[in-house]
Write a protein that holds these residues in place. Structure first.
Motif, PDB file in Angstrom:
ATOM      1  N   LEU A   1      -9.698   4.627  33.797  1.00  0.00           N
ATOM      2  CA  LEU A   1      -9.524   4.474  32.321  1.00  0.00           C
ATOM      3  C   LEU A   1      -8.567   5.880  32.151  1.00  0.00           C
ATOM      4  O   LEU A   1      -7.934   6.197  31.478  1.00  0.00           O
ATOM      5  CB  LEU A   1     -11.497   5.142  31.612  1.00  0.00           C
ATOM      6  CG  LEU A   1     -12.477   4.050  32.037  1.00  0.00           C
ATOM      7  CD1 LEU A   1     -13.505   4.524  31.217  1.00  0.00           C
ATOM      8  CD2 LEU A   1     -11.498   3.285  31.028  1.00  0.00           C
TER       9      LEU A   1
ATOM     10  N   ILE B   1      -8.346  10.345  26.421  1.00  0.00           N
ATOM     11  CA  ILE B   1      -9.297  10.405  27.757  1.00  0.00           C
ATOM     12  C   ILE B   1      -9.195  10.773  29.302  1.00  0.00           C
ATOM     13  O   ILE B   1     -10.373  10.718  30.041  1.00  0.00           O
ATOM     14  CB  ILE B   1      -8.644   9.109  27.375  1.00  0.00           C
ATOM     15  CG1 ILE B   1      -8.745   7.837  28.483  1.00  0.00           C
ATOM     16  CG2 ILE B   1      -7.296   8.929  27.770  1.00  0.00           C
ATOM     17  CD1 ILE B   1     -10.605   7.543  28.351  1.00  0.00           C
TER      18      ILE B   1
ATOM     19  N   THR C   1     -12.148  -0.308  22.220  1.00  0.00           N
ATOM     20  CA  THR C   1     -12.478   0.576  23.277  1.00  0.00           C
ATOM     21  C   THR C   1     -11.774   0.137  24.529  1.00  0.00           C
ATOM     22  O   THR C   1     -11.708  -0.955  25.017  1.00  0.00           O
ATOM     23  CB  THR C   1     -13.760  -0.101  23.159  1.00  0.00           C
ATOM     24  OG1 THR C   1     -14.735   0.749  21.940  1.00  0.00           O
ATOM     25  CG2 THR C   1     -15.208   0.532  24.111  1.00  0.00           C
TER      26      THR C   1
ATOM     27  N   GLN D   1      -9.879  -3.744  33.696  1.00  0.00           N
ATOM     28  CA  GLN D   1      -9.971  -3.082  33.183  1.00  0.00           C
ATOM     29  C   GLN D   1      -8.732  -3.742  31.958  1.00  0.00           C
ATOM     30  O   GLN D   1      -7.313  -4.138  32.168  1.00  0.00           O
ATOM     31  CB  GLN D   1      -9.124  -1.806  32.886  1.00  0.00           C
ATOM     32  CG  GLN D   1      -8.584  -1.354  31.928  1.00  0.00           C
ATOM     33  CD  GLN D   1      -8.265  -1.308  30.421  1.00  0.00           C
ATOM     34  OE1 GLN D   1      -6.162  -0.560  31.053  1.00  0.00           O
ATOM     35  NE2 GLN D   1      -8.829  -1.602  29.570  1.00  0.00           N
TER      36      GLN D   1
ATOM     37  N   ALA E   1     -14.046   5.183  25.406  1.00  0.00           N
ATOM     38  CA  ALA E   1     -14.274   3.949  26.560  1.00  0.00           C
ATOM     39  C   ALA E   1     -15.246   4.260  26.983  1.00  0.00           C
ATOM     40  O   ALA E   1     -16.281   5.184  26.798  1.00  0.00           O
ATOM     41  CB  ALA E   1     -13.600   5.016  27.484  1.00  0.00           C
TER      42      ALA E   1
END
Length: 342
Positions: free
Chosen positions: A137, A9, A103, A96, A146
């Motif tokens: 993220l 990520i 996801t 978030q 993501a």
């Protein structure tokens, strides 16, 4: 593509070292939002919603609740732009959600005062929010697909162009639907083995578990933690909400309603709004969703409401859009989710 096929990520997010604040030459001073900004932010939202001709109004209770979520980091994930008199003229926030397991999402929401549009503020706010979203993220540590996303009413055409310039593309389409309650209500009894009962706090955790199970196969849906499930209920109408129990008293369906009185003057009628509706997989296809909707319509009408309203993902895998149409609902507004997948 599975999570194991993805690059880390931190690589996919390509987070910059710094998220650039909007240029002071734009005429605004920038700082993070705080909970004390709620009244002024509610006024800014009212101005933008009026100018954008959307059929709703966000009230102070909703704004306070939005800023009060314990998992949100306003100090790092929000901005408000103040004019020389200290009046908020633009804002943005990145959420978030902590429950993401399929996801990992950075959900961006914001706006610019109608009187301050056309000066490049929107572009600057989007640039900062996307840079910060990538940082969020990357820092999540969740090795999952993501997404950076934002929702816009379809009448906000300038916003759609701004999203396109920022590299965001339409990913999902949503419709707001309503049904008059002076028309005959559908005859939709609950299937054998299930009974529909009023919502109660004692059964609310069971409703959360049913929701997570019911939406496990829905695009873009993520499990809700207990904290997320009970957050966002400033307009919750418990007496308009219903649960479906099987013979073992397990929640297998639910319909949670909201009472948005500030919207009624805008749209010119009263309405009960179905916030969440779901049926666990083993009870689908047996008329339980129709039974819950019909029961809610009766409750709304008994309380003097003129319409039943709800929102739907037009590509819902359970055929919800078709079901609502069959029950007499018609589209009156629409919106689009714009996204960048990483």
């Amino acid at each position: 593509m599975t999570a194991t096929d993805l690059l880390p990520i931190a690589v996919r997010a390509a987070a910059p070292a710094h998220a650039p604040l909007p240029d002071p030459a734009l005429g605004l001073a920038w700082r993070p939002l705080t909970r004390s900004d709620a009244p002024a932010l509610a006024e800014l939202l009212s101005r933008t919603e009026t100018a954008d001709a959307v059929p709703y109004r966000t009230v102070l209770d909703e704004v306070e609740e939005r800023l009060d979520a314990d998992w949100k980091d306003l100090a790092h994930n929000s901005l408000v732009g103040l004019d020389p008199q200290g009046v908020p003229r633009a804002w943005v926030e990145i959420d978030q959600p902590p429950g993401d397991t399929r996801t990992v999402r950075a959900m961006v929401e914001g706006g610019v005062d109608p009187q301050w549009r056309g000066r490049g503020i929107g572009r600057a706010v989007v640039a900062w929010s996307h840079a910060r979203a990538r940082q969020v993220l990357a820092a999540s540590g969740k090795e999952l697909p993501a997404r950076i996303s934002t929702y816009l009413a379809d009448q906000v055409v300038d916003g759609a162009r701004l999203m396109a310039r920022a590299g965001m593309r339409p990913a999902r389409y949503y419709a707001e639907m309503r049904r008059p309650l002076d028309a005959p209500l559908p005859d939709a009894p609950a299937p054998q083995g299930v009974r529909v009962v009023p919502w109660s706090a004692e059964l609310d955790e069971g409703a959360r578990l049913a929701h997570n199970a019911a939406f496990a196969d829905h695009w873009g849906s993520e499990p809700r933690t207990p904290q997320q499930w009970t957050h966002g209920r400033s307009m919750f109408a418990p007496t308009w909400s219903l649960l479906a129990l099987d013979d073992d008293d397990r929640v297998v369906g639910y319909l949670l309603s909201g009472r948005y009185e500030a919207d009624w003057e805008v749209v010119g009628h009263t309405a009960g709004y179905t916030e969440l509706l779901g049926v666990v997989r083993e009870w689908r296809g047996q008329g339980l969703a129709s039974a819950l909707l019909a029961a809610a319509m009766a409750v709304y009408r008994a309380d003097g409401m003129q319409f039943a309203e709800l929102g739907v993902d037009t590509a819902n895998p359970t055929g919800a859009h078709r079901l609502y149409t069959q029950l007499g609902y018609e589209v009156y507004d629409s919106s689009t989710m714009y996204a960048i997948d990483l």
